[in-house]
Motif scaffolding. Structure first.
Motif, PDB file in Angstrom:
ATOM      1  N   GLY A 266      96.652  59.306 -52.512  1.00 50.24           N
ATOM      2  CA  GLY A 266      95.596  58.474 -53.095  1.00 50.24           C
ATOM      3  C   GLY A 266      94.333  59.223 -53.468  1.00 50.24           C
TER       4      GLY A 266
ATOM      5  N   HIS B 196      84.990  53.445 -61.511  1.00 56.26           N
ATOM      6  CA  HIS B 196      85.742  52.178 -61.462  1.00 56.26           C
ATOM      7  C   HIS B 196      84.876  50.932 -61.641  1.00 56.26           C
ATOM      8  CE1 HIS B 196      89.559  54.080 -60.944  1.00 56.26           C
ATOM      9  NE2 HIS B 196      89.033  54.874 -60.026  1.00 56.26           N
TER      10      HIS B 196
ATOM     11  N   THR C 280      98.014  62.884 -59.093  1.00 50.67           N
ATOM     12  CA  THR C 280      98.682  62.423 -60.316  1.00 50.67           C
ATOM     13  C   THR C 280      97.682  62.296 -61.457  1.00 50.67           C
ATOM     14  OG1 THR C 280     100.087  61.105 -58.864  1.00 50.67           O
ATOM     15  CG2 THR C 280     100.211  60.614 -61.215  1.00 50.67           C
ATOM     16  N   THR C 281      96.525  61.737 -61.148  1.00 49.64           N
ATOM     17  CA  THR C 281      95.512  61.520 -62.176  1.00 49.64           C
ATOM     18  C   THR C 281      95.023  62.851 -62.749  1.00 49.64           C
ATOM     19  OG1 THR C 281      94.872  59.631 -60.813  1.00 49.64           O
ATOM     20  CG2 THR C 281      93.454  60.137 -62.665  1.00 49.64           C
TER      21      THR C 281
ATOM     22  N   GLY D  41      86.300  61.100 -60.406  1.00 46.26           N
ATOM     23  CA  GLY D  41      85.024  61.346 -59.739  1.00 46.26           C
ATOM     24  C   GLY D  41      85.134  62.548 -58.810  1.00 46.26           C
TER      25      GLY D  41
ATOM     26  N   GLU E 134      88.970  52.502 -55.622  1.00 45.45           N
ATOM     27  CA  GLU E 134      89.357  51.782 -56.834  1.00 45.45           C
ATOM     28  C   GLU E 134      89.744  50.345 -56.467  1.00 45.45           C
ATOM     29  OE1 GLU E 134      92.907  53.265 -58.734  1.00 45.45           O
ATOM     30  OE2 GLU E 134      92.506  52.157 -60.577  1.00 45.45           O
TER      31      GLU E 134
HETATM   32  P1  ATP Z   1      99.965  59.994 -54.093  1.00 49.62           P
HETATM   33  O1  ATP Z   1     100.052  61.227 -53.256  1.00 49.62           O
HETATM   34  O2  ATP Z   1     100.043  58.726 -53.293  1.00 49.62           O
HETATM   35  O3  ATP Z   1     100.898  59.999 -55.282  1.00 49.62           O
HETATM   36  P2  ATP Z   1      97.738  60.852 -55.686  1.00 49.62           P
HETATM   37  O4  ATP Z   1      96.969  61.881 -54.944  1.00 49.62           O
HETATM   38  O5  ATP Z   1      98.667  61.313 -56.746  1.00 49.62           O
HETATM   39  O6  ATP Z   1      98.474  59.914 -54.666  1.00 49.62           O
HETATM   40  P3  ATP Z   1      96.602  59.162 -57.706  1.00 49.62           P
HETATM   41  O7  ATP Z   1      97.889  58.436 -57.965  1.00 49.62           O
HETATM   42  O8  ATP Z   1      96.152  60.121 -58.726  1.00 49.62           O
HETATM   43  O9  ATP Z   1      96.671  59.848 -56.299  1.00 49.62           O
HETATM   44  O10 ATP Z   1      95.429  58.132 -57.455  1.00 49.62           O
HETATM   45  C1  ATP Z   1      95.658  56.788 -57.077  1.00 49.62           C
HETATM   46  C2  ATP Z   1      94.634  55.897 -57.723  1.00 49.62           C
HETATM   47  O11 ATP Z   1      93.346  56.163 -57.177  1.00 49.62           O
HETATM   48  C3  ATP Z   1      94.542  56.099 -59.211  1.00 49.62           C
HETATM   49  O12 ATP Z   1      94.667  54.855 -59.851  1.00 49.62           O
HETATM   50  C4  ATP Z   1      93.150  56.676 -59.459  1.00 49.62           C
HETATM   51  O13 ATP Z   1      92.525  56.036 -60.524  1.00 49.62           O
HETATM   52  C5  ATP Z   1      92.385  56.428 -58.174  1.00 49.62           C
HETATM   53  N1  ATP Z   1      91.644  57.644 -57.780  1.00 49.62           N
HETATM   54  C6  ATP Z   1      91.976  58.535 -56.818  1.00 49.62           C
HETATM   55  N2  ATP Z   1      91.085  59.538 -56.766  1.00 49.62           N
HETATM   56  C7  ATP Z   1      90.172  59.298 -57.733  1.00 49.62           C
HETATM   57  C8  ATP Z   1      89.009  59.994 -58.206  1.00 49.62           C
HETATM   58  N3  ATP Z   1      88.612  61.154 -57.663  1.00 49.62           N
HETATM   59  N4  ATP Z   1      88.320  59.435 -59.230  1.00 49.62           N
HETATM   60  C9  ATP Z   1      88.712  58.269 -59.796  1.00 49.62           C
HETATM   61  N5  ATP Z   1      89.796  57.574 -59.409  1.00 49.62           N
HETATM   62  C10 ATP Z   1      90.531  58.069 -58.384  1.00 49.62           C
END
Ligand code: ATP
Length: 267
Positions: free
Chosen positions: A61, A200, A65-66, A20, A228
């Motif tokens: 968060g 979600h 990663t996503t 999103g 989420e």
């Molecule tokens: P970290 O720094 O802790 O590794 P990150 O920035 O890599 O975090 P993600 O692991 O990609 O974050 O996201 C964590 C969870 O939150 C995922 O399961 C993802 O589905 C959800 N999430 C985070 N941002 C979004 C978004 N913009 N849209 C949909 N889902 C999201």
């Protein structure tokens, strides 16, 4: 997924629509990741050498990663995932070996994306210590620099690194030809929160009394991961109330939201 000591290889199933908000950022990543792979002939014709590294930084968060997974999926690239913290905690020499081995495997499986999470842990600024012995961090960093420079001769490999502490990363990695693109992944604004809630709840049956826009307005400091969690928990609250429930209602969301807000305030 196949796992070789700390490295996970998988074809990610995440797509751009699963994320999103972040419209502009997704477009930039698309260009940096998808174009050189999908249009490699055009790059060669124009004499453009593709970017070898992208650094994603921002609070935890918020989908770093996503985004990397979605980029790999869109480019139909093999996905190798490494964690800086894991490399750092390995026995002497093992972290460097794993790093080299991952680049080698990525070359064989190209087009590939190497996702390097918590990059700051394994690529921290050099300390300038007076002792002759190099630290674990310095050895990892120097291996990473060698491997990144080696990409000049390989096609279709991109390193996507993620960190919450971009300033802790050694400046050598920011030189041209290494991490040429640095992108900030911000916490979600109102519109992004609304879209994340949409993502979600897509597979959920939600009742007509649920107003996602209102929930988005009411969850100002929530990260994507927390939104989420909010959706998942609302579903669980509905089941706890009645294990035969089929829809999630507004009061389920409110129950979770209040509980989360209280725990935020406490911390
Ligand atoms: P970290 O720094 O802790 O590794 P990150 O920035 O890599 O975090 P993600 O692991 O990609 O974050 O996201 C964590 C969870 O939150 C995922 O399961 C993802 O589905 C959800 N999430 C985070 N941002 C979004 C978004 N913009 N849209 C949909 N889902 C999201």
């Amino acid at each position: 997924p196949s796992i070789t000591r700390g490295v996970t290889t998988e074809v990610p199933k995440v797509s751009w629509e699963d994320i999103g908000g972040l419209k502009e950022l997704k477009k930039k990543l698309q260009q940096a990741v998808e174009w050189p792979i999908k249009h490699s002939a055009a790059f060669a014709r124009m004499g453009i050498s593709p970017i070898r590294g992208v650094l994603l930084h921002g609070p935890p968060g918020c989908s770093k990663t996503t985004l990397a997974k979605a980029a790999a999926n869109a480019a139909q690239a093999s996905f190798f995932s490494l964690s800086g913290a894991e490399l750092y905690s390995m026995y002497v020499g093992e972290g460097e070996a794993l790093l080299r081995n991952t680049f080698q495997r990525a070359r064989l499986a190209a087009p590939s994306i190497i996702f390097f999470d918590e990059a700051d842990v394994a690529a921290a600024k050099r300390g300038g210590t007076s002792s002759n012995s190099t630290t674990v961090g310095e050895r990892l960093l120097s291996t990473l620099l060698t491997e990144m420079d080696g990409l000049e001769h390989s096609k279709g490999i991109l390193v996507l690194a993620a960190t919450n502490r971009p300033h802790a990363i050694d400046a050598a990695l920011m030189r041209p030809g290494r991490f040429d693109l640095v992108l900030y992944v911000p916490p979600p604004d109102l519109e992004a929160r609304y879209e994340i809630l949409g993502v979600h709840t897509r597979k959920m049956k939600i009742s007509n009394d649920v107003d996602l826009r209102r929930i988005a307005e009411d969850s100002e400091l929530f990260t994507g991961a927390e939104l989420e969690g909010l959706c998942r928990e609302a579903g669980i609250v509905a089941l706890r109330e009645n294990i035969s429930a089929t829809v999630v209602c507004n009061h389920h969301f409110q129950t979770v939201k209040e509980a989360l807000k209280t725990s935020f305030n406490k911390s």
